[in-house]
Design a protein around this motif. Structure first.
Motif, PDB file in Angstrom:
ATOM      1  N   ASP A  63       3.281  12.358  -9.620  1.00 32.61           N
ATOM      2  CA  ASP A  63       2.395  13.619  -9.396  1.00 32.61           C
ATOM      3  C   ASP A  63       3.062  14.774  -9.269  1.00 32.61           C
ATOM      4  OD1 ASP A  63       0.333  15.447  -9.045  1.00 32.61           O
ATOM      5  OD2 ASP A  63      -0.876  14.251  -7.450  1.00 32.61           O
ATOM      6  N   SER A  64       3.686  15.298  -7.874  1.00 30.51           N
ATOM      7  CA  SER A  64       4.311  16.236  -7.679  1.00 30.51           C
ATOM      8  C   SER A  64       5.053  16.086  -6.181  1.00 30.51           C
ATOM      9  CB  SER A  64       3.456  17.444  -7.326  1.00 30.51           C
ATOM     10  OG  SER A  64       2.652  17.057  -6.311  1.00 30.51           O
ATOM     11  N   ASP A  65       5.927  16.993  -5.632  1.00 33.54           N
ATOM     12  CA  ASP A  65       6.560  16.897  -4.445  1.00 33.54           C
ATOM     13  C   ASP A  65       5.524  17.059  -3.511  1.00 33.54           C
ATOM     14  OD1 ASP A  65       9.007  16.730  -5.867  1.00 33.54           O
ATOM     15  OD2 ASP A  65       9.612  18.813  -5.276  1.00 33.54           O
ATOM     16  N   GLU A  66       4.510  17.867  -3.673  1.00 33.67           N
ATOM     17  CA  GLU A  66       3.428  17.975  -2.442  1.00 33.67           C
ATOM     18  C   GLU A  66       2.841  16.871  -2.419  1.00 33.67           C
ATOM     19  OE1 GLU A  66       1.255  19.766   0.445  1.00 33.67           O
ATOM     20  OE2 GLU A  66       3.245  20.409  -0.359  1.00 33.67           O
ATOM     21  N   ALA A  67       2.296  15.878  -3.533  1.00 31.24           N
ATOM     22  CA  ALA A  67       1.627  14.757  -3.392  1.00 31.24           C
ATOM     23  C   ALA A  67       2.507  13.624  -2.650  1.00 31.24           C
ATOM     24  CB  ALA A  67       1.419  14.175  -4.709  1.00 31.24           C
ATOM     25  N   LEU A  68       3.957  13.883  -2.593  1.00 30.77           N
ATOM     26  CA  LEU A  68       4.875  12.868  -2.113  1.00 30.77           C
ATOM     27  C   LEU A  68       4.785  13.200  -0.395  1.00 30.77           C
ATOM     28  CD1 LEU A  68       7.007  10.341  -1.965  1.00 30.77           C
ATOM     29  CD2 LEU A  68       8.471  12.281  -2.377  1.00 30.77           C
ATOM     30  N   ALA A  69       4.595  14.573  -0.374  1.00 31.67           N
ATOM     31  CA  ALA A  69       4.829  15.014   1.224  1.00 31.67           C
ATOM     32  C   ALA A  69       3.284  14.659   1.968  1.00 31.67           C
ATOM     33  CB  ALA A  69       4.822  16.540   1.020  1.00 31.67           C
ATOM     34  N   GLN A  70       2.382  14.747   0.849  1.00 33.03           N
ATOM     35  CA  GLN A  70       0.926  14.050   1.537  1.00 33.03           C
ATOM     36  C   GLN A  70       1.027  12.788   1.910  1.00 33.03           C
ATOM     37  OE1 GLN A  70      -1.457  16.148   2.563  1.00 33.03           O
ATOM     38  NE2 GLN A  70      -0.675  18.054   1.766  1.00 33.03           N
ATOM     39  N   GLY A 126       0.842  -1.208  -0.136  1.00 32.59           N
ATOM     40  CA  GLY A 126      -0.083  -0.028   0.166  1.00 32.59           C
ATOM     41  C   GLY A 126       0.843   1.439  -0.059  1.00 32.59           C
ATOM     42  N   ARG A 127       1.693   1.289   0.850  1.00 31.82           N
ATOM     43  CA  ARG A 127       2.666   2.317   0.959  1.00 31.82           C
ATOM     44  C   ARG A 127       3.540   2.668  -0.177  1.00 31.82           C
ATOM     45  NH1 ARG A 127       1.230   1.226   5.787  1.00 31.82           N
ATOM     46  NH2 ARG A 127       1.349   2.826   7.658  1.00 31.82           N
ATOM     47  N   THR A 128       4.011   1.562  -0.842  1.00 32.47           N
ATOM     48  CA  THR A 128       5.004   1.749  -1.883  1.00 32.47           C
ATOM     49  C   THR A 128       4.081   2.284  -3.251  1.00 32.47           C
ATOM     50  OG1 THR A 128       4.763  -0.722  -2.735  1.00 32.47           O
ATOM     51  CG2 THR A 128       6.568   0.005  -1.162  1.00 32.47           C
ATOM     52  N   ALA A 129       2.913   1.705  -3.380  1.00 28.29           N
ATOM     53  CA  ALA A 129       2.087   2.091  -4.537  1.00 28.29           C
ATOM     54  C   ALA A 129       1.733   3.621  -4.095  1.00 28.29           C
ATOM     55  CB  ALA A 129       0.846   1.335  -4.245  1.00 28.29           C
ATOM     56  N   ALA A 130       1.485   4.169  -3.003  1.00 23.56           N
ATOM     57  CA  ALA A 130       1.139   5.575  -2.824  1.00 23.56           C
ATOM     58  C   ALA A 130       2.276   6.418  -3.021  1.00 23.56           C
ATOM     59  CB  ALA A 130       0.636   5.482  -1.235  1.00 23.56           C
ATOM     60  N   TYR A 131       3.604   5.922  -2.483  1.00 14.98           N
ATOM     61  CA  TYR A 131       4.671   6.761  -2.899  1.00 14.98           C
ATOM     62  C   TYR A 131       5.005   6.633  -4.510  1.00 14.98           C
ATOM     63  CZ  TYR A 131       5.546   5.985   1.821  1.00 14.98           C
ATOM     64  OH  TYR A 131       5.352   6.075   3.445  1.00 14.98           O
ATOM     65  N   ASP A 132       4.754   5.692  -5.062  1.00  8.90           N
ATOM     66  CA  ASP A 132       5.046   5.596  -6.593  1.00  8.90           C
ATOM     67  C   ASP A 132       4.106   6.580  -7.142  1.00  8.90           C
ATOM     68  OD1 ASP A 132       7.338   3.692  -6.666  1.00  8.90           O
ATOM     69  OD2 ASP A 132       5.957   2.172  -6.843  1.00  8.90           O
ATOM     70  N   LEU A 133       2.794   6.479  -6.744  1.00  6.39           N
ATOM     71  CA  LEU A 133       1.921   7.372  -7.595  1.00  6.39           C
ATOM     72  C   LEU A 133       2.105   8.728  -7.184  1.00  6.39           C
ATOM     73  CD1 LEU A 133      -0.789   7.603  -9.218  1.00  6.39           C
ATOM     74  CD2 LEU A 133      -1.867   7.405  -7.070  1.00  6.39           C
ATOM     75  N   ALA A 134       2.510   9.197  -6.036  1.00  6.38           N
ATOM     76  CA  ALA A 134       2.843  10.544  -5.550  1.00  6.38           C
ATOM     77  C   ALA A 134       4.042  10.955  -6.378  1.00  6.38           C
ATOM     78  CB  ALA A 134       3.036  10.486  -4.004  1.00  6.38           C
ATOM     79  N   LEU A 135       5.159  10.180  -6.578  1.00  6.34           N
ATOM     80  CA  LEU A 135       6.195  10.530  -7.193  1.00  6.34           C
ATOM     81  C   LEU A 135       5.870  10.960  -8.782  1.00  6.34           C
ATOM     82  CD1 LEU A 135       9.618   8.276  -6.550  1.00  6.34           C
ATOM     83  CD2 LEU A 135       9.170  10.963  -6.269  1.00  6.34           C
TER      84      LEU A 135
END
Length: 183
Positions: A122-129, A111-120
């Motif tokens: 998108d944007s720096d703010e998405a990764l921060a979120q 779950g976390r790796t999928a969220a981090y991959d998706l955020a990367l």
């Protein structure tokens, strides 16, 4: 003499010492006190687990980009699973409960790796979120931004390492305070 059928053999598994060295670097970095003191990561079992997952994700993401690294990635992930199983047993978790907890660890990892991959993507703010939600329990967005800057620096440092450097452990994670200085 090279045999013509050598290329059909199963790829050789990475040496145990290589996996232990890489995993040791991940664990050592995840235990860096600055993450807990300055970046707001909770100094709890869950906080340490989340930081370990973050660093494991960073390394596995880099290995995934290298064609010759699937065996190394799998061996590293297997070592992580063995370590988590051993830690549960050391903490006194019973034999009947360990598989359920391991399943929860697996779900957390994927779950976390999928969220981090998706955020990367998108944007720096998405990764921060994503880091704020998963590592900082939904609090301290400013510190999550610093953690995201650190993660981007770590990805860049890992990106400069080739397979030989990764396998030999000659690369290093950046210092967490560097992210704070450049944020």
């Amino acid at each position: 003499m090279l045999w013509p059928f050598n290329r059909f053999r199963k790829p050789q598994a990475p040496a145990r010492s290589t996996i232990e060295a890489i995993y040791g670097m991940i664990v050592t970095q995840a235990r860096e006190p600055l993450f807990y003191r300055d970046l707001g990561v909770p100094d709890t079992v869950d906080g340490r687990f989340d930081l370990l997952l973050l660093h494991l994700w960073l390394v596995l993401r880099r290995l995934k980009s290298l064609d010759a690294a699937p065996e190394l990635s799998q061996a590293l992930f297997d070592h992580f699973c063995t370590d988590m199983d051993d830690n549960l047993r050391e903490m006194g978790v019973g034999d009947l409960t360990v598989p359920k907890r391991m399943q929860a660890f697996g779900e957390a990892f994927y779950g976390r790796t999928a969220a981090y991959d998706l955020a990367l993507t998108d944007s720096d703010e998405a990764l921060a979120q994503a880091l704020c939600k998963n590592v900082l329990n939904g609090q301290h967005i400013e510190q999550a931004r610093e953690l995201a800057a650190y993660a981007k620096q770590a990805l860049a440092a890992l990106g400069r390492a080739d397979l030989a450097g990764l396998s030999s452990g000659t690369w290093r994670f950046p210092a967490p305070q560097t992210a704070r200085a450049t944020a």
